[in-house]
Design a protein around this motif. Structure first.
Motif, mmCIF file in Angstrom:
data_model
loop_
_atom_site.group_PDB
_atom_site.id
_atom_site.type_symbol
_atom_site.label_atom_id
_atom_site.label_comp_id
_atom_site.label_asym_id
_atom_site.label_seq_id
_atom_site.Cartn_x
_atom_site.Cartn_y
_atom_site.Cartn_z
ATOM 1 N N LYS A 128 -10.391 9.987 10.228
ATOM 2 C CA LYS A 128 -11.333 9.813 9.112
ATOM 3 C C LYS A 128 -11.994 8.442 9.167
ATOM 4 O O LYS A 128 -13.165 8.289 8.891
ATOM 5 N N GLN A 129 -11.191 7.432 9.511
ATOM 6 C CA GLN A 129 -11.721 6.068 9.479
ATOM 7 C C GLN A 129 -12.649 5.759 10.651
ATOM 8 O O GLN A 129 -13.625 5.039 10.485
ATOM 9 N N LYS A 185 -9.106 1.812 -19.931
ATOM 10 C CA LYS A 185 -10.075 2.293 -18.928
ATOM 11 C C LYS A 185 -9.761 1.675 -17.579
ATOM 12 O O LYS A 185 -9.310 0.527 -17.501
ATOM 13 N N THR A 186 -10.077 2.437 -16.556
ATOM 14 C CA THR A 186 -9.908 1.883 -15.212
ATOM 15 C C THR A 186 -11.032 2.388 -14.316
ATOM 16 O O THR A 186 -11.666 3.413 -14.613
ATOM 17 N N VAL A 187 -11.306 1.639 -13.257
ATOM 18 C CA VAL A 187 -12.363 2.016 -12.317
ATOM 19 C C VAL A 187 -11.756 2.098 -10.911
ATOM 20 O O VAL A 187 -10.972 1.239 -10.518
ATOM 21 N N VAL A 188 -12.101 3.182 -10.215
ATOM 22 C CA VAL A 188 -11.545 3.447 -8.891
ATOM 23 C C VAL A 188 -12.697 3.684 -7.925
ATOM 24 O O VAL A 188 -13.663 4.361 -8.267
ATOM 25 N N TRP A 189 -12.612 3.126 -6.741
ATOM 26 C CA TRP A 189 -13.613 3.414 -5.691
ATOM 27 C C TRP A 189 -12.944 4.202 -4.568
ATOM 28 O O TRP A 189 -11.971 3.735 -3.964
ATOM 29 N N GLU A 190 -13.509 5.371 -4.295
ATOM 30 C CA GLU A 190 -13.057 6.144 -3.142
ATOM 31 C C GLU A 190 -13.849 5.696 -1.924
ATOM 32 O O GLU A 190 -15.074 5.528 -2.003
ATOM 33 N N GLU A 191 -13.168 5.479 -0.808
ATOM 34 C CA GLU A 191 -13.801 4.882 0.378
ATOM 35 C C GLU A 191 -13.987 5.932 1.471
ATOM 36 O O GLU A 191 -13.023 6.554 1.898
ATOM 37 N N VAL A 205 0.853 -1.189 0.000
ATOM 38 C CA VAL A 205 0.000 0.000 0.000
ATOM 39 C C VAL A 205 0.893 1.244 0.000
ATOM 40 O O VAL A 205 2.012 1.215 0.521
ATOM 41 N N TYR A 206 0.388 2.294 -0.614
ATOM 42 C CA TYR A 206 1.077 3.592 -0.569
ATOM 43 C C TYR A 206 0.146 4.594 0.090
ATOM 44 O O TYR A 206 -1.071 4.395 0.128
ATOM 45 N N THR A 207 0.737 5.667 0.613
ATOM 46 C CA THR A 207 -0.093 6.693 1.227
ATOM 47 C C THR A 207 0.383 8.061 0.764
ATOM 48 O O THR A 207 1.596 8.275 0.588
ATOM 49 N N THR A 208 -0.581 8.947 0.522
ATOM 50 C CA THR A 208 -0.252 10.305 0.102
ATOM 51 C C THR A 208 -0.334 11.224 1.308
ATOM 52 O O THR A 208 -1.350 11.250 2.005
ATOM 53 N N HIS A 209 0.764 11.936 1.568
ATOM 54 C CA HIS A 209 0.812 12.873 2.698
ATOM 55 C C HIS A 209 1.545 14.129 2.235
ATOM 56 O O HIS A 209 2.655 14.020 1.698
ATOM 57 N N ASN A 210 0.918 15.299 2.406
ATOM 58 C CA ASN A 210 1.571 16.560 2.055
ATOM 59 C C ASN A 210 2.079 16.578 0.618
ATOM 60 O O ASN A 210 3.183 17.051 0.347
ATOM 61 N N GLY A 211 1.294 16.029 -0.307
ATOM 62 C CA GLY A 211 1.689 16.040 -1.713
ATOM 63 C C GLY A 211 2.813 15.088 -2.077
ATOM 64 O O GLY A 211 3.415 15.206 -3.142
ATOM 65 N N MET A 223 -4.368 3.252 -2.677
ATOM 66 C CA MET A 223 -3.689 4.484 -2.298
ATOM 67 C C MET A 223 -4.422 5.059 -1.092
ATOM 68 O O MET A 223 -5.610 5.387 -1.181
ATOM 69 N N ASN A 224 -3.725 5.155 0.037
ATOM 70 C CA ASN A 224 -4.315 5.792 1.223
ATOM 71 C C ASN A 224 -4.085 7.298 1.161
ATOM 72 O O ASN A 224 -3.136 7.758 0.507
ATOM 73 N N PHE A 225 -4.934 8.034 1.847
ATOM 74 C CA PHE A 225 -4.759 9.487 1.928
ATOM 75 C C PHE A 225 -4.679 9.857 3.401
ATOM 76 O O PHE A 225 -5.672 9.796 4.126
ATOM 77 N N ALA A 226 -3.482 10.207 3.833
ATOM 78 C CA ALA A 226 -3.205 10.369 5.261
ATOM 79 C C ALA A 226 -3.735 11.684 5.813
ATOM 80 O O ALA A 226 -3.869 11.821 7.025
ATOM 81 N N ASP A 227 -4.033 12.662 4.942
ATOM 82 C CA ASP A 227 -4.345 14.009 5.433
ATOM 83 C C ASP A 227 -5.846 14.276 5.468
ATOM 84 O O ASP A 227 -6.620 13.634 4.757
ATOM 85 N N SER A 228 -6.219 15.283 6.259
ATOM 86 C CA SER A 228 -7.650 15.550 6.422
ATOM 87 C C SER A 228 -8.242 16.342 5.252
ATOM 88 O O SER A 228 -9.461 16.415 5.122
ATOM 89 N N ASP A 229 -7.405 16.903 4.354
ATOM 90 C CA ASP A 229 -7.976 17.660 3.231
ATOM 91 C C ASP A 229 -8.641 16.756 2.190
ATOM 92 O O ASP A 229 -9.521 17.204 1.459
ATOM 93 N N VAL A 230 -8.237 15.501 2.118
ATOM 94 C CA VAL A 230 -8.941 14.536 1.253
ATOM 95 C C VAL A 230 -9.962 13.825 2.135
ATOM 96 O O VAL A 230 -9.583 13.197 3.121
ATOM 97 N N PRO A 231 -11.261 13.917 1.799
ATOM 98 C CA PRO A 231 -12.261 13.405 2.733
ATOM 99 C C PRO A 231 -12.348 11.880 2.806
ATOM 100 O O PRO A 231 -12.861 11.338 3.771
ATOM 101 N N TYR A 232 -11.866 11.182 1.776
ATOM 102 C CA TYR A 232 -11.933 9.716 1.835
ATOM 103 C C TYR A 232 -10.641 9.169 2.422
ATOM 104 O O TYR A 232 -9.610 9.834 2.414
ATOM 105 N N THR A 233 -10.727 7.960 2.971
ATOM 106 C CA THR A 233 -9.544 7.355 3.583
ATOM 107 C C THR A 233 -8.610 6.803 2.515
ATOM 108 O O THR A 233 -7.405 6.967 2.594
ATOM 109 N N ARG A 234 -9.200 6.095 1.539
ATOM 110 C CA ARG A 234 -8.335 5.474 0.534
ATOM 111 C C ARG A 234 -9.092 5.290 -0.761
ATOM 112 O O ARG A 234 -10.322 5.404 -0.797
ATOM 113 N N ALA A 235 -8.346 5.024 -1.817
ATOM 114 C CA ALA A 235 -8.928 4.748 -3.126
ATOM 115 C C ALA A 235 -8.440 3.381 -3.571
ATOM 116 O O ALA A 235 -7.274 3.033 -3.378
#
Ligand code: UDP
Length: 390
Positions: free
Chosen positions: A161-162, A310-316, A88-94, A280-292
């Motif tokens: 968030k979780q 084509k690809t399909v992504v679910w934001e959680e 898993v990867y996580t996005t933090h501060n860009g 892809m996790n999103f560690a910061d509070s500016d992205v409202p979902y936890t992960r995609a």
């Protein structure tokens, strides 16, 4: 009673499927399995998306892993597994960092080239504020594992968030699920075996119950007295395995156990690969979902059957569950735990009813744990209950 089977199973998730399979194999029982949904598999159910060829895990990402040889041998009777290894990867501060927190995460975060010993010394120093204390909650556990700076970057906001519960109110065990490593091993799970079912989760589950003695009735609500397969008509007359919410079984008489539910927002992109990884996790509070979740990337071995453009992504998104929502994760505060104990004592008094699974025992189980408890419960409690039946 001729009309009744030998065993009724409420819920066609992994607990119910395992019990059904064992009951037929070990005792030749006739089993009726009910599920309120229109499919089997519980929250591990998946389907194939026509446009992209992705296997969509309808209730969020399910990754199979276990260190139990008994469980691994058991599941391999019904499916083979791909060589998928969860990372898993996580996005933090860009910036994108590897998870779980490992030496790569630490060195990227501190712009450093620490050796394992140097990183450990640094973390020990940063965790020093809690030295000598045995961390009892998620906040203290997080700080003592990785120190405050890393905790605040990767755990604090994600957890908020979780769980939408103060981390000092959450059990430490929630993040004990996530290893912290002082080397570059970025595998998410530390189990001996892992992989995804080669032809998908649903094909695996169908094979578990492929027997004429097992009848599955979908779209049947055990609490709906207007149909024959209901609680008052069955309990006391036939052995019942119940895997629905334990508080629902007792009509919430002592109050409601708290759960977290998950909502998904689907996005479709006109590109072959959007994130370059499955989660892809999103560690910061500016992205409202936890992960995609980018489902195609769980199954690179299926590239030839997938749409390259084509690809399909679910934001959680995560939130408290009300009675109408699908319960996913037990919140498990101290008051929830004592309420569960109350229901559990009532459950012990139910005649010939066995409670199991995540919902029936209010436990944060992974798939392999559900299978292990189902096998154990069958041997210890359910098989003796069926004794004497053909
Ligand atoms: N967690 C976190 N940051 C992350 C991933 C996980 O803080 O980027 C914490 C969070 O509290 C979460 C727990 O670790 O509830 C367990 O994560 P896991 O991925 O096992 O949760 P699951 O996939 O079961 O929802």
């Amino acid at each position: 009673d001729d009309q009744l089977p030998d065993l009724v199973i409420v819920g066609a998730g992994l607990f119910g499927l395992t019990v059904a399979q064992q009951a037929v194999e070990k005792t030749g029982a006739r089993v009726v399995m009910l599920d309120v949904r229109d499919h089997i598999g519980g929250n591990a159910y998946s389907y194939f998306d026509k446009e992209t060829g992705a296997e969509i895990h309808k209730y969020g990402a399910h990754l199979f892993h276990t260190s139990s040889e008994v469980v691994w041998k058991y599941v391999n009777r019904f499916t083979t597994f791909t060589n998928y290894v969860h990372r898993v990867y996580t996005t933090h501060n860009g910036e994108v960092f590897p998870l779980p927190i490992n030496l790569g995460t630490v060195n990227q975060f501190f712009r450093a080239s620490y050796t394992p010993a140097e990183a450990k010394a640094l973390i020990d120093e940063q965790a020093g504020e809690l030295a000598g204390k045995d961390p009892q909650n998620l906040n203290d556990k997080g700080i003592s594992l990785i120190g405050r700076p890393l905790y605040e970057a990767f755990i604090k906001n994600y957890t908020a968030k979780q769980w939408q519960t103060d981390p000092t109110e959450l059990p430490a065990s929630i993040i004990s699920r996530l290893p912290v490593r002082f080397n570059y091993d970025s595998r998410y799970f530390k189990d001996t075996w892992e992989g995804l079912p080669t032809d998908g989760y649903t094909a695996w589950f169908e094979r578990m119950i492929d027997d004429p003695r097992i009848e599955v009735k979908l779209g049947v609500d055990f609490f709906d007295e207007s149909q024959p397969w209901n609680k008052s008509a069955l309990v006391g007359r036939v052995p019942v395995v119940y895997t629905g919410p334990i508080d629902r079984y007792f009509n919430y008489s002592h109050g409601e156990l708290k759960w977290r539910t998950v909502d998904f927002v689907e996005r479709r992109y006109d590109e072959g690969d959007h994130f370059g990884c499955p989660v892809m996790n999103f560690a910061d509070s500016d992205v409202p979902y936890t992960r995609a979740i980018e489902f195609k990337n769980f199954n690179p071995e299926r590239r030839a059957q997938q749409n390259p453009d084509k690809t399909v992504v679910w934001e959680e998104y995560s939130r408290f569950a009300s009675r109408e929502d699908e319960p996913y994760y037990p919140i498990n505060t101290e008051s929830d735990k004592s309420l569960y104990e109350t229901y559990s004592e009532l459950a012990d008094q139910e005649p010939n009813v066995v409670f199991g699974g995540r919902l029936g025992t209010y436990k944060y189980y992974d798939m392999h744990q559900v299978i292990a408890t189902a096998l154990a419960s069958f041997e210890r409690t359910i098989e003796p209950m069926l004794a004497g039946k053909e």
